[in-house]
Design a protein around this motif. Sequence first.
Motif, PDB file in Angstrom:
ATOM      1  N   PRO A  21      -0.378  16.080   4.580  1.00 33.69           N
ATOM      2  CA  PRO A  21      -1.577  16.847   4.045  1.00 33.69           C
ATOM      3  C   PRO A  21      -1.963  15.664   3.546  1.00 33.69           C
ATOM      4  N   SER A  22      -2.421  15.683   1.762  1.00 34.88           N
ATOM      5  CA  SER A  22      -2.736  15.619   1.350  1.00 34.88           C
ATOM      6  C   SER A  22      -3.258  13.203   1.390  1.00 34.88           C
ATOM      7  N   ALA A  23      -2.469  12.669   1.908  1.00 31.39           N
ATOM      8  CA  ALA A  23      -2.179  11.422   2.561  1.00 31.39           C
ATOM      9  C   ALA A  23      -3.324  11.267   2.795  1.00 31.39           C
ATOM     10  N   MET A  24      -4.821  11.774   2.416  1.00 31.53           N
ATOM     11  CA  MET A  24      -6.041  11.863   3.285  1.00 31.53           C
ATOM     12  C   MET A  24      -6.639   9.867   2.810  1.00 31.53           C
ATOM     13  N   ASP A  25      -6.335   9.683   1.543  1.00 32.91           N
ATOM     14  CA  ASP A  25      -6.624   7.873   1.959  1.00 32.91           C
ATOM     15  C   ASP A  25      -6.354   7.420   3.140  1.00 32.91           C
ATOM     16  N   LEU A  26      -4.627   7.111   3.333  1.00 31.77           N
ATOM     17  CA  LEU A  26      -3.881   6.646   4.477  1.00 31.77           C
ATOM     18  C   LEU A  26      -4.632   6.876   5.773  1.00 31.77           C
ATOM     19  N   MET A  27      -4.906   8.548   5.658  1.00 30.98           N
ATOM     20  CA  MET A  27      -5.836   9.198   6.937  1.00 30.98           C
ATOM     21  C   MET A  27      -6.794   7.911   7.329  1.00 30.98           C
ATOM     22  N   GLN A  28      -7.570   7.999   6.343  1.00 30.69           N
ATOM     23  CA  GLN A  28      -8.771   6.990   7.042  1.00 30.69           C
ATOM     24  C   GLN A  28      -9.068   5.310   6.599  1.00 30.69           C
ATOM     25  N   ASP A  29      -8.023   5.212   6.139  1.00 28.13           N
ATOM     26  CA  ASP A  29      -7.379   3.757   6.655  1.00 28.13           C
ATOM     27  C   ASP A  29      -6.996   2.953   7.695  1.00 28.13           C
ATOM     28  N   PHE A  30      -6.121   4.509   8.678  1.00 28.23           N
ATOM     29  CA  PHE A  30      -6.090   3.829   9.267  1.00 28.23           C
ATOM     30  C   PHE A  30      -6.469   3.922   9.990  1.00 28.23           C
ATOM     31  N   PHE A  31      -7.864   5.549  10.317  1.00 31.10           N
ATOM     32  CA  PHE A  31      -9.007   5.409  11.344  1.00 31.10           C
ATOM     33  C   PHE A  31      -9.863   4.692  11.513  1.00 31.10           C
ATOM     34  N   GLY A  32      -9.670   4.210  10.292  1.00 36.43           N
ATOM     35  CA  GLY A  32     -10.603   2.645   9.992  1.00 36.43           C
ATOM     36  C   GLY A  32     -10.236   1.859  10.912  1.00 36.43           C
ATOM     37  N   ASP A  33      -9.324   1.345  11.504  1.00 34.77           N
ATOM     38  CA  ASP A  33      -9.143   0.730  11.626  1.00 34.77           C
ATOM     39  C   ASP A  33      -9.554   0.397  13.382  1.00 34.77           C
ATOM     40  N   ARG A  34      -9.016  -0.651  14.380  1.00 33.42           N
ATOM     41  CA  ARG A  34      -9.775  -1.050  15.155  1.00 33.42           C
ATOM     42  C   ARG A  34      -8.546  -0.714  16.303  1.00 33.42           C
ATOM     43  N   SER A  35      -7.466  -0.399  15.978  1.00 34.11           N
ATOM     44  CA  SER A  35      -6.483   0.596  16.867  1.00 34.11           C
ATOM     45  C   SER A  35      -7.293   1.455  16.923  1.00 34.11           C
ATOM     46  N   THR A  36      -5.995   2.016  17.700  1.00 29.00           N
ATOM     47  CA  THR A  36      -5.824   3.617  18.042  1.00 29.00           C
ATOM     48  C   THR A  36      -5.741   4.701  17.685  1.00 29.00           C
ATOM     49  N   THR A  37      -6.069   5.120  17.007  1.00 30.64           N
ATOM     50  CA  THR A  37      -4.985   6.238  15.907  1.00 30.64           C
ATOM     51  C   THR A  37      -5.422   7.560  16.751  1.00 30.64           C
ATOM     52  N   ARG A  38      -4.478   8.279  16.525  1.00 28.61           N
ATOM     53  CA  ARG A  38      -4.875   9.780  17.014  1.00 28.61           C
ATOM     54  C   ARG A  38      -3.615  10.175  15.544  1.00 28.61           C
ATOM     55  N   MET A  39      -4.322  12.234  15.719  1.00 24.58           N
ATOM     56  CA  MET A  39      -3.164  12.736  14.169  1.00 24.58           C
ATOM     57  C   MET A  39      -3.194  14.187  15.013  1.00 24.58           C
ATOM     58  N   LEU A  40      -1.077  14.510  15.029  1.00 23.99           N
ATOM     59  CA  LEU A  40      -1.662  15.801  15.186  1.00 23.99           C
ATOM     60  C   LEU A  40      -0.516  16.908  13.779  1.00 23.99           C
ATOM     61  N   GLU A  41      -1.878  17.948  13.643  1.00 24.77           N
ATOM     62  CA  GLU A  41      -1.720  18.385  12.581  1.00 24.77           C
ATOM     63  C   GLU A  41      -0.973  19.751  13.122  1.00 24.77           C
ATOM     64  N   ILE A  42       0.161  19.948  12.031  1.00 22.60           N
ATOM     65  CA  ILE A  42       0.794  21.251  12.636  1.00 22.60           C
ATOM     66  C   ILE A  42       0.586  22.582  11.024  1.00 22.60           C
ATOM     67  N   GLN A  43       0.296  23.519  11.575  1.00 22.88           N
ATOM     68  CA  GLN A  43      -0.370  24.038  10.700  1.00 22.88           C
ATOM     69  C   GLN A  43       0.743  25.385  10.497  1.00 22.88           C
TER      70      GLN A  43
END
Length: 525
Positions: A411-433
């Motif tokens: 969950p600390s990898a915010m820069d990676l998440m933002q980069d992947f969600f900014g890509d033209r590909s389809t990005t989905r996320m499932l967070e397990i709390q």
Amino acid sequence: MARIAYILLCHKDPEAIIQQAQSLTATGDYISIHFDASAKPEHYKQITTALASNPNVAFAHKRIKCGWGEWSLVEATLYAVETAVETFPRATHFYMVSGDCMVIKSSEYIHNFLDDHDVDFIESFDYFESDWIKTGWKEERLIYRHIFNERTQKWRFYTAFKLQRYFGITREVPADIQVMIGSQWWCLRRQTIEAVLHFTQQRRDVMRFFRTTWIPDETFFQTIVRHLVPSTEIRTRTLTFLMFSDYGMPLTFYNDHYDLLLTQDYLFARKISPEATELKERLGALYAETGVDFSISAEGPSLFKFLTNRGRVGKRFASRFWETESSLGRDRELMLLVCKKWHVAKRLLEKIGQETDIPTIAYLFNEEGTPLPDLGGIQSTLSKRTRHRRALMRMLFDYYDTNRLVVCLDPSAMDLMQDFFGDRSTTRMLEIQCEFTDDYLTGHSMRIGLAGEQTPQDTLERLLPTIRRDIVNESDRIRDAEFENLSIIRQADGLDEFVPAIAQFLNVTDDVAEKIAHTDHLFAD
């Protein structure tokens, strides 16, 4: 009309120093030279002999041995400045240069420029608030006393620092002084220089302070000038064009940089290669020319950034095979499984691999040992994987011959998440709390180095609430980012709530999602 006294600090290449002095004084300007006392005596004699008949050349009234990062560099500058002020009463400006500097405008242009700008040019950024220091010591440069040379007396330098830190021996910055920092290549008016020299005679406390600071040539004049001169009369910039690599090393200019240098919005450039004899000759001749029209485009920094970031495109510097494009691909789906408890995510990941045909990869950006195929070396270290994140993912899609891929992220990898969600590909996320017991957080604090086997219990009791809050904050940042296609499952939720979240995340049927939701011992520690 402006008359410049150049303040030259040098320690080598006597032929170049002689040529530089002759060139800079050819149109009526002056130069005051401090030649390092640790340099070869025959070199100093060569320079003084060659320039003895030039009335516009003076030599510092005292020579000292200079060392990088020491007060000696400031002291040598002051000696050369004192000599220039006394010897050249008609000088209106004092311009600091080194033996590696060369003029990139004509004398006519420079004099007109200084006549049109009745200000001091010196970088002077707030020492503590600015980001001028990118890495390394900051406060430590000032609050500890640095007596030894860091490069020639490394053991003594760091031992003295460690002893002061261990015994808490620190000092205060003079109360009325705001420490500033910036480039040592300045251009100051005569009244400013005279005020600085007067200040050095009156404020012995400030002089004592700077004598034992580290790298004072980046702070002394920058601080004193800002202390003495109204901010409206200061331009916080240098008139010397210099750029640095990502490793903090100054760039060097060669013969083929002549046209580039002339278009920059600066008066001098540093560093000029000692081998660039043609460039030096052309720039030296330029200084005496009149009527030269300079077309300022100032593209140097942006061009350098382009060349270093993307400059492998071309016949000589071909692109690496993994850098041919930057997007994962418009038709591809990247699914990010995010969980602080890595073993929980890995269990769910294994179940996903069993129930679907989607390739899965565990914490490839967090664990060095994550099993990965050989991709030509890009997968070899965590730093390479992170630096070339999109290229790595694109190659994994190609390796598995798929348009769908599931990977785990912390969950600390915010820069990676933002980069992947900014890509033209389809990005989905499932967070397990997950829920976190004190025993689990204690083990976690030991794994990440915040605590050890001998850490007292009362220290752990103060530490655990902070760690728990940090974990909650990471989840909050994910929600605050408002990522599209974000699903969340919580340990306290029932299976009926797991199924739709998993189905949406993987884009599978409810039947498949239900089988995955029934992962055995999913949350067991």
